[in-house]
Write a protein that holds these residues in place. Structure first.
Motif, PDB file in Angstrom:
ATOM      1  N   GLY A  10      -2.892  -9.286  -3.058  1.00 51.90           N
ATOM      2  CA  GLY A  10      -1.554  -9.502  -2.422  1.00 51.90           C
ATOM      3  C   GLY A  10      -1.061  -8.396  -1.402  1.00 51.90           C
ATOM      4  O   GLY A  10      -0.045  -8.318  -1.076  1.00 51.90           O
ATOM      5  N   THR A  11      -2.011  -7.488  -1.668  1.00 52.22           N
ATOM      6  CA  THR A  11      -1.736  -6.032  -0.768  1.00 52.22           C
ATOM      7  C   THR A  11      -2.014  -6.124   0.707  1.00 52.22           C
ATOM      8  O   THR A  11      -2.828  -7.151   1.109  1.00 52.22           O
ATOM      9  CB  THR A  11      -2.427  -4.907  -1.353  1.00 52.22           C
ATOM     10  N   PRO A  39       0.728  -1.251   0.160  1.00 50.88           N
ATOM     11  CA  PRO A  39       0.116   0.055   0.065  1.00 50.88           C
ATOM     12  C   PRO A  39       0.713   1.262   0.109  1.00 50.88           C
ATOM     13  O   PRO A  39       0.504   2.438  -0.384  1.00 50.88           O
ATOM     14  CB  PRO A  39      -0.849  -0.162   1.374  1.00 50.88           C
ATOM     15  N   PHE A  40       2.102   1.053   0.454  1.00 52.89           N
ATOM     16  CA  PHE A  40       3.165   2.211   0.360  1.00 52.89           C
ATOM     17  C   PHE A  40       3.354   2.669  -0.976  1.00 52.89           C
ATOM     18  O   PHE A  40       4.231   3.605  -1.095  1.00 52.89           O
ATOM     19  CB  PHE A  40       4.028   2.208   1.488  1.00 52.89           C
ATOM     20  N   PRO A  73      -4.320   3.173  -1.209  1.00 53.12           N
ATOM     21  CA  PRO A  73      -3.551   4.141  -0.615  1.00 53.12           C
ATOM     22  C   PRO A  73      -4.528   5.431  -0.636  1.00 53.12           C
ATOM     23  O   PRO A  73      -4.804   6.091  -1.645  1.00 53.12           O
ATOM     24  CB  PRO A  73      -2.306   4.447  -1.256  1.00 53.12           C
ATOM     25  N   HIS A  74      -4.742   6.011   0.466  1.00 53.98           N
ATOM     26  CA  HIS A  74      -5.653   7.029   0.838  1.00 53.98           C
ATOM     27  C   HIS A  74      -5.079   8.407   0.051  1.00 53.98           C
ATOM     28  O   HIS A  74      -5.873   8.862  -0.780  1.00 53.98           O
ATOM     29  CB  HIS A  74      -5.537   7.446   2.535  1.00 53.98           C
ATOM     30  N   ALA A  75      -4.012   8.603  -0.015  1.00 52.87           N
ATOM     31  CA  ALA A  75      -3.448   9.939  -0.735  1.00 52.87           C
ATOM     32  C   ALA A  75      -3.793   9.848  -2.448  1.00 52.87           C
ATOM     33  O   ALA A  75      -4.232  10.815  -2.810  1.00 52.87           O
ATOM     34  CB  ALA A  75      -1.895  10.079  -0.403  1.00 52.87           C
ATOM     35  N   GLN A  76      -3.549   8.356  -3.007  1.00 48.03           N
ATOM     36  CA  GLN A  76      -3.810   8.512  -4.488  1.00 48.03           C
ATOM     37  C   GLN A  76      -5.501   8.657  -4.448  1.00 48.03           C
ATOM     38  O   GLN A  76      -5.681   9.386  -5.556  1.00 48.03           O
ATOM     39  CB  GLN A  76      -3.377   7.163  -4.774  1.00 48.03           C
ATOM     40  N   ARG A 124      -5.241  -8.227   2.697  1.00 49.11           N
ATOM     41  CA  ARG A 124      -5.073  -8.995   4.187  1.00 49.11           C
ATOM     42  C   ARG A 124      -6.042  -8.625   5.155  1.00 49.11           C
ATOM     43  O   ARG A 124      -6.690  -9.200   5.832  1.00 49.11           O
ATOM     44  CB  ARG A 124      -3.574  -8.783   4.678  1.00 49.11           C
ATOM     45  N   ILE A 125      -6.042  -7.107   5.389  1.00 48.48           N
ATOM     46  CA  ILE A 125      -6.909  -6.903   6.334  1.00 48.48           C
ATOM     47  C   ILE A 125      -8.610  -6.868   6.075  1.00 48.48           C
ATOM     48  O   ILE A 125      -9.054  -7.337   6.788  1.00 48.48           O
ATOM     49  CB  ILE A 125      -6.650  -5.049   6.447  1.00 48.48           C
ATOM     50  N   LEU A 126      -8.975  -6.557   4.847  1.00 47.37           N
ATOM     51  CA  LEU A 126     -10.356  -6.805   4.460  1.00 47.37           C
ATOM     52  C   LEU A 126     -10.539  -8.489   4.616  1.00 47.37           C
ATOM     53  O   LEU A 126     -11.809  -8.683   4.858  1.00 47.37           O
ATOM     54  CB  LEU A 126     -10.653  -6.484   2.865  1.00 47.37           C
TER      55      LEU A 126
END
Length: 314
Positions: free
Chosen positions: A182-183, A9-10, A230-233, A187-189
């Protein structure tokens, strides 16, 4: 950012191509961002004597009188090429400029490929890396960190969607999510989905698309409910296209907070000074105004820390 899937995500560059950035730069200038090379709205900061005093006497800047910073122009609003296709602008360059001011130095920005920053930092090609680097326990073995933003993913839906907020697993039950395979987000979801099923709720439906355009089309056409990136994008895309809206954010380290930080060479003697400089920017308000200008106020930290707990090894 990292080449390890759990921390993908980064990695902004994986989702935004260089050609796409150039083609949308003019449209982005119509928003509050502004991608001109002159950057007339860039904020300056006062010299911070406490930060300067905290620099180790043994630390030598790569170029005397300059703060040499590596940045990867992977995508707006964090860092991208301006409308002249050569000047790097964005939230990270603005923050680097304010840190340089705090240290009484001139900023020298070096655009680098994101994957190359670790080697360049260990070989002393630059003093620091300010490029959306997440703090991880593995990285802390070789680098020091001074935090300056939260690492967030964004939940965005199409404008006009009846979905108004996603804050926890139960809010996501039964919804269709677009997520990268694979992000860390995936994994979190998957964990959220398991929690919902265990609570007697509907599982999450995860969808995967090959590119950003297809993902956005799926949301706007109603084939999916939510896009997670990613939030910023997504902040930039929302400001550019005006057809998606934020309904929540998710820490990259969920359920714990995960921070983005300035990276410096391990035990180089600069990290504490950068932490003090960042806290000075927070106190003065410059920090908040930089994030607000780039629509990233949700990512603000209450204070900077040196080498906080990072994401665990995968």
């Amino acid at each position: 950012m990292t080449d390890q899937p759990v921390f993908r995500p980064f990695l902004m560059a994986a989702l935004v191509s260089t050609l796409a950035l150039f083609s949308t730069a003019a449209r982005a200038d119509d928003t509050a961002f502004g991608l001109s090379p002159e950057q007339p709205a860039r904020l300056r900061a006062e010299k911070n004597d406490a930060a300067i005093a905290a620099i180790s006497p043994d630390f030598k800047f790569v170029t005397p009188g300059k703060f040499t910073v590596a940045v990867s122009p992977g995508g707006p609003p964090l860092a991208t090429y301006a409308t002249d296709a050569k000047t790097v602008v964005g939230a990270d360059p603005d923050y680097a400029s304010a840190i340089a001011d705090s240290l009484g130095l001139e900023l020298e920005l070096l655009p680098v490929a994101w994957i190359d920053w670790p080697l360049g930092l260990t070989s002393r090609k630059y003093d620091a890396v300010i490029s959306n680097v997440g703090v991880t326990e593995q990285r802390k073995e070789k680098f020091d960190f001074s935090t300056y933003r939260q690492g967030l993913h964004g939940f965005f839906v199409k404008s006009g969607s009846p979905i108004t907020a996603i804050k926890e697993p139960k809010d996501a039950a039964g919804l269709r999510f677009i997520v990268g395979a694979g992000t860390n987000q995936e994994r979190i979801l998957l964990r959220w989905s398991d929690e919902d099923v265990a609570a007697g709720l509907k599982p999450l439906e995860l969808q995967y698309y090959d590119d950003e355009a297809a993902s956005l089309l799926a949301v706007s056409s109603g084939r999916a409910d939510v896009i997670v990136q990613p939030h910023a994008q997504l902040v930039f895309i929302a400001a550019r296209d005006h057809n998606i809206k934020r309904v929540g954010t998710l820490s990259a380290g969920w359920p714990d907070r995960s921070d983005v930080a300035i990276a410096t060479k391990k035990d180089s003697g600069l990290a504490d000074a950068l932490t003090i400089a960042t806290n000075g920017l927070i106190t003065s308000g410059v920090y908040g105004r930089i994030l607000d200008h780039w629509h990233l106020s949700e990512e603000a930290l209450p204070q900077s820390e040196t080498n906080p707990p990072g994401l665990p090894r995968s």
